[in-house]
Scaffold this active site. Structure first.
Site, PDB file in Angstrom:
ATOM      1  N   LYS A 159      -1.891 -11.796   8.758  1.00 33.42           N
ATOM      2  CA  LYS A 159      -3.284 -11.516   9.129  1.00 33.42           C
ATOM      3  C   LYS A 159      -4.102 -12.808   9.139  1.00 33.42           C
ATOM      4  CE  LYS A 159      -3.659  -6.670   7.724  1.00 33.42           C
ATOM      5  NZ  LYS A 159      -4.402  -5.622   6.990  1.00 33.42           N
TER       6      LYS A 159
ATOM      7  N   GLU B  62     -12.691  -2.174  12.085  1.00 35.48           N
ATOM      8  CA  GLU B  62     -12.691  -1.427  10.827  1.00 35.48           C
ATOM      9  C   GLU B  62     -13.805  -1.879   9.885  1.00 35.48           C
ATOM     10  OE1 GLU B  62      -8.963  -1.694   8.794  1.00 35.48           O
ATOM     11  OE2 GLU B  62      -9.669  -0.587   7.046  1.00 35.48           O
TER      12      GLU B  62
ATOM     13  N   ARG C 187      -5.712 -10.899  -5.576  1.00 35.87           N
ATOM     14  CA  ARG C 187      -5.034 -10.243  -4.452  1.00 35.87           C
ATOM     15  C   ARG C 187      -4.830 -11.201  -3.275  1.00 35.87           C
ATOM     16  NH1 ARG C 187      -7.277  -5.045  -0.945  1.00 35.87           N
ATOM     17  NH2 ARG C 187      -6.356  -5.724   1.028  1.00 35.87           N
TER      18      ARG C 187
ATOM     19  N   GLU D  74       0.815  -1.212   0.000  1.00 37.15           N
ATOM     20  CA  GLU D  74       0.000   0.000   0.000  1.00 37.15           C
ATOM     21  C   GLU D  74       0.857   1.274   0.000  1.00 37.15           C
ATOM     22  OE1 GLU D  74      -2.741  -0.641   3.301  1.00 37.15           O
ATOM     23  OE2 GLU D  74      -4.084  -1.727   1.967  1.00 37.15           O
TER      24      GLU D  74
ATOM     25  N   GLU E  42      -1.823 -12.011  13.170  1.00 38.66           N
ATOM     26  CA  GLU E  42      -2.247 -10.624  13.356  1.00 38.66           C
ATOM     27  C   GLU E  42      -3.765 -10.570  13.250  1.00 38.66           C
ATOM     28  OE1 GLU E  42      -0.673  -7.757  10.540  1.00 38.66           O
ATOM     29  OE2 GLU E  42      -1.609  -6.079  11.569  1.00 38.66           O
TER      30      GLU E  42
ATOM     31  N   ASP F  92      -8.193  -9.064   4.232  1.00 38.59           N
ATOM     32  CA  ASP F  92      -7.922  -7.918   5.100  1.00 38.59           C
ATOM     33  C   ASP F  92      -8.954  -7.780   6.219  1.00 38.59           C
ATOM     34  OD1 ASP F  92      -7.013  -5.603   6.169  1.00 38.59           O
ATOM     35  OD2 ASP F  92      -7.538  -4.318   4.484  1.00 38.59           O
TER      36      ASP F  92
END
Ligand code: BDP
Length: 699
Positions: free
Chosen positions: A369, A402, A345, A301, A396, A374
């Protein structure tokens, strides 16, 4: 005259009684799960009779950690006894803190057991180190708070994971990326001269659940946080947190040698770059001898990284690891996906990292993660778990919500994390077994809000994260009850109601936001609310359309051999199971398959019917939570009851919004009538598309 004084006296007694009954401070949530509210009934009588006294410290070495343990025990016991300080009796039970001696595992484990000393009753908290004694003290208070008689408390615990870490995405200007609980609790501007006492309360809360590491700043890091003035600030934090067993980590920007050192490159092979990091590490260790190390987001990113110089992630990580040496650890994030790479992705991190297995230095940890995309409300476990047996891999998770409603309503995340921890990788055990030797990090959800986490229920996620990192075998329900009993009430019926609300809440969010394996359908940038219609962002893999792939013929992302082939990254048995829609867990169905709207599910419904039913179930789930909470009014203090009622009212609106906007959009794509019995969306699709939130928090 006499009568007048009698009246005054009586009034004074009444006022005193009222004051004693009402909590001194309103229940604003600041005390979190450490309220130590007075026990009731038999448990109270027993604790008053046992009258535990201030610990006698066997290891008399000067230790701020033991001083904290003592203070906590006194404070907690007094609170549970309903006194403002512990009372002694002739028969008081002695609590002995026996630290740094023989028992416990030396990694903060502890043993609690009753014993008799010269005929007198005692309880010994034994640990091989002082932090173990502190953890044991909190465990003792937890047990007492549950109503266990002091003489019956027996514990023999050791943390399952060595690294139990919170990652703050806090920026030096006080803004928290994906933070929904106010500003950062770290006031960098006034550090090191001024340390907000709240930061000590923060460490205390962390220690009470076994968290032992904190990365203080955003992974999208500013290079200047490596400047000497920030090292001094970090040192002040480290000094404040050290007695609580917490080591600090810093997110480091890979290009810092250029930005701060004026070097022409940050190439990890460049001798000047290596020397710069070496000197920087030495400078940090001079100020913070137990500095944990660097957390790094590289080539992700827009962040700089070793690939900018044609070097691998392993080369980048190892260069930093060499600078730290055996003093610390580099935590390197596996959250990467490239703007140039047009492959799926969710397959890119595995493709990037798996071939590097065995190449990372021993003091490098790869932080993966929970899922390959995500932090979505639901994702299958990340295929990297189990696929890198010669690399230290940690999990993680995201505590801040979020993608799960941010600070609205209730979404208890222990079931999400348990789902991942318990997932069998088919390669050397469950995710919990694979990550336990290393650790678990959670993106923190705390901020400057009075109750720390924005909503009261979000404190349960902070709590559950710590408890699971300590012991991933704990059940979501046990953790929920434990937290709620300390936070709200010990009333069994009320606890049952609260636990049931919490346990269903995450599934409810999945139902109204992204059922059947759908993901990444949220609004652009702020990630708040639905926007499945977004298809035109510059970068393909930032578009919801990229993920749901809905068209007239069907919906879902084909990741099988006929599609993106990402499924092949899983162990063969798992890949085989998920490659056939008939054997795929319906919860992951559209994650792995693109299926016609008419596809029939085990429920007997078509895909379209099932989707509509799931959205309705989500809305109904929130309504049920709101009704359950309303029924708890007599059991909960008015202040927090009202706040949570308001949170749930917001969540009810949001659930309907997600449902309606999603159904309206899918209908615009598939042209199908709503299944019978499905209420039409409240507004036309165009109205949902028009909603914009440029000011949404946390961006
Ligand atoms: C995404 C967040 C973004 C983070 C990124 C990360 O939207 O703010 O920077 O993850 O984990 O979920 O690096």
């Amino acid at each position: 005259m006499m009568r007048g004084r009698g009246l005054v006296n009586r009034l004074a007694v009444i006022v005193a009684a009222l004051l004693a009954a009402a909590p001194l401070h309103a229940e604003d949530g600041y005390a979190l799960w450490l309220r130590h509210a007075p026990l009731e009934g038999e448990a109270l009588a027993a604790l008053r009779a046992e009258a535990p006294i201030v610990p006698v410290i066997v290891d008399r070495a000067d230790s701020p950690t033991l001083a904290i343990a003592e203070t906590e025990l006194r404070r907690g016991i007094a609170g549970l006894q309903g006194h403002d300080r512990p009372r002694l009796t002739a028969d008081s039970t002695e609590i002995i803190l026996d630290c740094g001696t023989t028992r416990g595992d030396g990694a903060a484990g502890f043993v609690i057991a009753p014993e008799r000393i010269e005929g007198r009753r005692a309880v010994r908290i034994a640990a091989a180190d002082h932090v173990g004694c502190l953890y044991g003290s909190f465990a003792l208070l937890r047990a007492l708070g549950e109503g266990t008689p002091l003489s019956e408390i027996r514990r023999d615990e050791a943390p399952a994971m060595p690294l139990r870490m919170l990652d703050h995405w806090d920026n030096p200007d006080g803004h928290v990326e994906r933070g929904y609980a106010g500003r950062s609790i770290i006031d960098w501007w006034h550090l090191p001269d001024k340390l907000d006492p709240r930061l000590v309360d923060y460490a205390r809360a962390n220690a009470s659940i076994g968290i032992n590491a904190v990365a203080v700043n955003n992974v999208n890091a500013k290079a200047f946080m490596l400047e000497p003035r920030y090292i001094a600030r970090l040192a002040r934090l480290a000094d404040a947190w050290r007695p609580y067993g917490i080591r600090v980590f810093l997110s480091a920007r890979f290009s810092a040698p250029m930005e701060l050192g004026g070097l022409p490159t940050a190439d990890p092979r460049d001798p000047a770059v290596k020397a710069w990091w070496q000197a920087k590490a030495d400078e940090i260790y001079a100020a913070i001898p137990d500095f944990g190390g660097f957390l790094v987001k590289a080539n992700s990113e827009g962040q700089p990284g070793p690939q900018d110089y044609g070097r691998s992630h392993a080369e980048g990580a190892n260069m930093l690891a060499a600078a730290l040496g055996d003093r610390g650890t580099v935590i390197w994030r596996a959250f990467v996906y490239s703007p140039e790479d047009t492959s799926d992705r969710t397959a890119q991190a595995y493709a990037e990292f798996q071939p590097l297995d065995g190449q990372f230095a021993l003091n490098v940890i790869l932080q993966v993660k929970n899922g390959a995309l995500d932090f979505q409300p639901r994702e299958p476990f990340h295929p990297l778990f189990g696929a890198m047996p010669r690399t230290r891999v940690m999990l993680e998770a995201q505590i801040t919500r979020e993608y799960l409603g941010q600070a609205s309503g209730i979404a208890y995340l222990a079931p999400l994390w348990k789902e991942v921890l318990e997932a069998q990788t088919g390669r050397g055990g469950s995710v919990a077994q694979i990550t336990a030797p290393v650790g678990m990090a959670g993106v923190a959800n705390v901020g400057s809000d009075r109750n720390w986490t924005g909503t009261h229920f979000d404190a349960a996620n902070w709590y559950a994260f710590g408890r699971l990192a300590w012991n991933p075998a704990l059940s979501s329900e046990d953790i929920a009850r434990e937290w709620a009993a300390q936070t709200f009430t010990r009333d069994d019926q009320a606890l049952g109601t609260i636990a049931a609300m919490m346990l269903g809440s995450r599934e409810t969010v999945v139902d109204y936001t992204g059922p059947l394996g759908l993901a990444h359908l949220m609004g652009t940038g702020h990630h708040y609310g639905p926007a499945p219609w977004v298809c035109d962002l510059g970068r393909a893999d930032w578009n919801p359309c990229y993920y749901h792939r809905a068209d007239k013929g069907g919906i879902g992302f084909d990741r099988t051999a006929a599609g993106s082939k990402a499924l092949a990254q899983y162990a063969p048995a798992i890949a085989a199971n998920w490659s056939d829609p008939a054997t795929t867990d319906p919860r992951y169905l559209l994650w792995f398959h693109h299926l016609p709207w008419s596809h029939r599910l085990p429920s007997g419904r078509t895909l379209w019917e099932e989707l509509a039913a799931r959205y309705d179930a989500g809305v109904a789930g929130v309504d049920r939570m709101a009704a359950a909470w309303a029924s708890l009014a007599p059991a909960i203090d008015a202040e927090r009851h009202a706040a949570i009622t308001a949170d749930l009212a917001i969540q009810r609106k949001e659930a309907r919004w997600w449902r309606d906007a999603s159904l309206a959009y899918w209908q615009s794509v598939n042209g199908l009538a709503l299944p019978p019995g499905t209420a039409p969306p409240a507004e036309p699709l165009a109205a949902y598309k028009l909603r914009a939130f440029p000011e949404a928090p946390g961006q």
